[in-house]
Design an enzyme around this catalytic site. Structure first.
Site, short mmCIF file in Angstrom:
data_model
loop_
_atom_site.label_atom_id
_atom_site.label_comp_id
_atom_site.label_asym_id
_atom_site.label_seq_id
_atom_site.Cartn_x
_atom_site.Cartn_y
_atom_site.Cartn_z
N LYS A 14 40.32 -2.82 54.55
CA LYS A 14 40.57 -4.22 54.89
C LYS A 14 42.03 -4.45 55.23
CE LYS A 14 36.39 -5.53 54.81
NZ LYS A 14 35.71 -6.14 55.97
N TYR B 243 37.75 0.54 50.04
CA TYR B 243 37.51 -0.77 50.66
C TYR B 243 38.84 -1.49 50.90
CZ TYR B 243 35.59 -5.52 51.22
OH TYR B 243 35.27 -6.77 51.69
N1 NAP Z 1 30.95 -10.89 50.06
C1 NAP Z 1 32.25 -10.88 49.76
O1 NAP Z 1 32.65 -11.18 48.61
C2 NAP Z 1 33.26 -10.55 50.82
C3 NAP Z 1 34.60 -10.85 50.57
C4 NAP Z 1 35.56 -10.53 51.53
C5 NAP Z 1 35.16 -9.95 52.72
N2 NAP Z 1 33.83 -9.68 52.94
C6 NAP Z 1 33.48 -9.06 54.22
O2 NAP Z 1 32.51 -9.84 54.86
C7 NAP Z 1 31.80 -9.03 55.80
C8 NAP Z 1 30.32 -9.33 55.70
O3 NAP Z 1 29.84 -8.87 54.44
P1 NAP Z 1 28.85 -9.73 53.54
O4 NAP Z 1 29.57 -10.02 52.28
O5 NAP Z 1 28.28 -10.84 54.32
O6 NAP Z 1 27.76 -8.63 53.17
P2 NAP Z 1 26.32 -8.28 53.78
O7 NAP Z 1 25.37 -9.40 53.54
O8 NAP Z 1 25.99 -6.95 53.22
O9 NAP Z 1 26.57 -8.19 55.34
C9 NAP Z 1 27.12 -7.06 55.94
C10 NAP Z 1 26.67 -7.05 57.39
O10 NAP Z 1 27.29 -5.92 58.03
C11 NAP Z 1 26.27 -5.19 58.68
N3 NAP Z 1 26.62 -3.78 58.76
C12 NAP Z 1 27.00 -2.94 57.76
N4 NAP Z 1 27.18 -1.69 58.25
C13 NAP Z 1 26.91 -1.76 59.58
C14 NAP Z 1 26.91 -0.82 60.63
N5 NAP Z 1 27.23 0.47 60.43
N6 NAP Z 1 26.58 -1.23 61.88
C15 NAP Z 1 26.25 -2.54 62.10
N7 NAP Z 1 26.23 -3.47 61.16
C16 NAP Z 1 26.56 -3.09 59.91
C17 NAP Z 1 25.02 -5.41 57.86
O11 NAP Z 1 23.89 -5.21 58.67
P3 NAP Z 1 22.89 -3.95 58.55
O12 NAP Z 1 22.85 -3.53 57.12
O13 NAP Z 1 21.62 -4.54 59.05
O14 NAP Z 1 23.45 -2.91 59.45
C18 NAP Z 1 25.17 -6.87 57.51
O15 NAP Z 1 24.67 -7.69 58.54
C19 NAP Z 1 32.19 -7.59 55.47
O16 NAP Z 1 33.13 -7.13 56.42
C20 NAP Z 1 32.83 -7.71 54.11
O17 NAP Z 1 33.76 -6.68 53.88
C21 NAP Z 1 32.89 -9.98 52.02
#
Ligand code: NAP
Length: 312
Positions: free
Chosen positions: A210, A206
């Site tokens: 990133k 991961y």
């Molecule tokens: N939560 C944290 O602490 C955190 C911190 C830093 C950065 N982030 C980043 O924030 C972003 C959003 O994550 P989140 O935390 O909001 O988690 P999340 O609720 O799991 O959301 C992830 C989203 O990405 C989509 N996704 C995953 N694989 C995909 C694929 N192959 N094709 C299309 N869509 C896909 C999922 O949709 P489907 O499953 O429906 O495909 C979902 O809508 C990510 O890039 C993550 O790395 C999160």
């Protein structure tokens, strides 16, 4: 589980957000707290409502990964401020629910199923969005996954999957979007992470993905500035979404247990505010980055982490 993980949470020391760490913390918290209200960092404030604020009236916003979490919160916030939002994700039932809920609130949104790992599906997502709304003003390339494993246990398929989703997915989205911005400009925001400045154990795949995004953002910011396309990255700290809950192996845990454990984890790990973010707090920062008066923002990697990365 290592002996280290069995130690009580130490406010002076970072602990990983992984199955063992959160599981241990949650176990301790559930056992000790038994439903007590948390002290310290506490809960995030509710999303404020600014009646009548419509910074994105009639703008067209594309979002990858808005079926849940940060992407969903951003889709809702952009739509609430007047944008027409086309978004993708693989889970069709959730996609339809998000679209319906935005429309019920009086917003405009369109769910298009697409897997960002697949070039054909990414191109079709962009084409369908253009067919519906005619142009792209803002793209939030946000879809991402994570998992927690020691490096030597990561299989090649797991490695490929996370890179193909988090890096290739963003590259393919930018490749499809940029040609439609060359004439009239636009903005691209990529969801990276605080992990680009500090690693955590068991997040090697991961972290690598990133950090790759930081390279893409900075390069694109230089390549397309002349055409009026600004490209920036948002680097959220720990945010309460399905991604980290799944990573912690806690999807089936009762919500109260999850929240209690996350509260304890936040107090120990999020220097500064002492709590994890709510998705709407990250969405608010994304909208601020995309706002019409942020005309000098280009090539930035914008940390929104409650103070987490400010501590040595
Ligand atoms: N939560 C944290 O602490 C955190 C911190 C830093 C950065 N982030 C980043 O924030 C972003 C959003 O994550 P989140 O935390 O909001 O988690 P999340 O609720 O799991 O959301 C992830 C989203 O990405 C989509 N996704 C995953 N694989 C995909 C694929 N192959 N094709 C299309 N869509 C896909 C999922 O949709 P489907 O499953 O429906 O495909 C979902 O809508 C990510 O890039 C993550 O790395 C999160």
């Amino acid at each position: 589980m290592s002996a280290d993980d069995e130690k009580p949470a130490n406010p002076g020391r970072r602990r990983m957000l992984g199955a063992t760490a959160v599981g241990t913390v949650i176990g301790a918290a559930a056992g000790l707290a038994g439903g007590m209200a948390l002290a310290g960092g506490g809960r995030p404030p509710a999303a404020p409502v600014f009646e009548g604020r419509r910074r994105f009236d009639d703008q067209v916003v594309l979002i990858t990964g808005a079926t849940s979490g940060i992407g969903r919160a951003a889709a809702e916030a952009f739509a609430a401020e007047g944008a027409r939002v086309a978004f993708c994700g693989r889970r069709e039932t959730l996609g339809a629910q998000v679209e319906a809920s935005i429309r019920e609130q009086g917003g405009e949104a369109l769910y298009i199923r697409a897997d960002v790992r697949d070039e054909g599906e990414v191109n079709a997502f962009v084409d369908e969005a253009l067919a519906a709304y005619g142009r792209i003003d803002i793209a939030l390339n946000n879809a991402g996954i994570s998992f927690s494993k020691p490096m030597h246990e990561i299989s090649r398929d797991e490695w490929d999957d996370i890179q193909n989703t988090n890096v290739r997915g963003v590259f393919l989205a930018m490749k499809a979007q940029i040609p439609h911005m060359l004439e009239r400009g636009g903005q691209i925001i990529v969801t990276s992470s605080v992990n680009i400045v500090g690693a955590r154990p068991q997040l090697g795949a991961y972290n690598a993905s990133k950090r790759a995004l930081a390279g893409l953002v900075q390069t694109a910011a230089l390549e397309y500035a002349e055409q009026g396309i600004r490209v920036n990255g948002i680097c959220p700290g720990a945010t309460d979404t399905e991604m980290i809950r799944r990573q912690a192996g806690m999807m089936d845990a009762p919500d109260a247990v999850w929240r209690t454990g996350l509260g304890v984890w936040g107090r120990s790990n999020v220097h500064g505010l002492g709590r994890v973010a709510a998705p709407h707090e990250i969405a608010a920062a994304i909208l601020a980055m995309a706002a019409p008066d942020m005309t000098y923002l280009n090539g930035s990697l914008f940390f929104v982490d409650g103070g987490m990365t400010s501590a040595l």
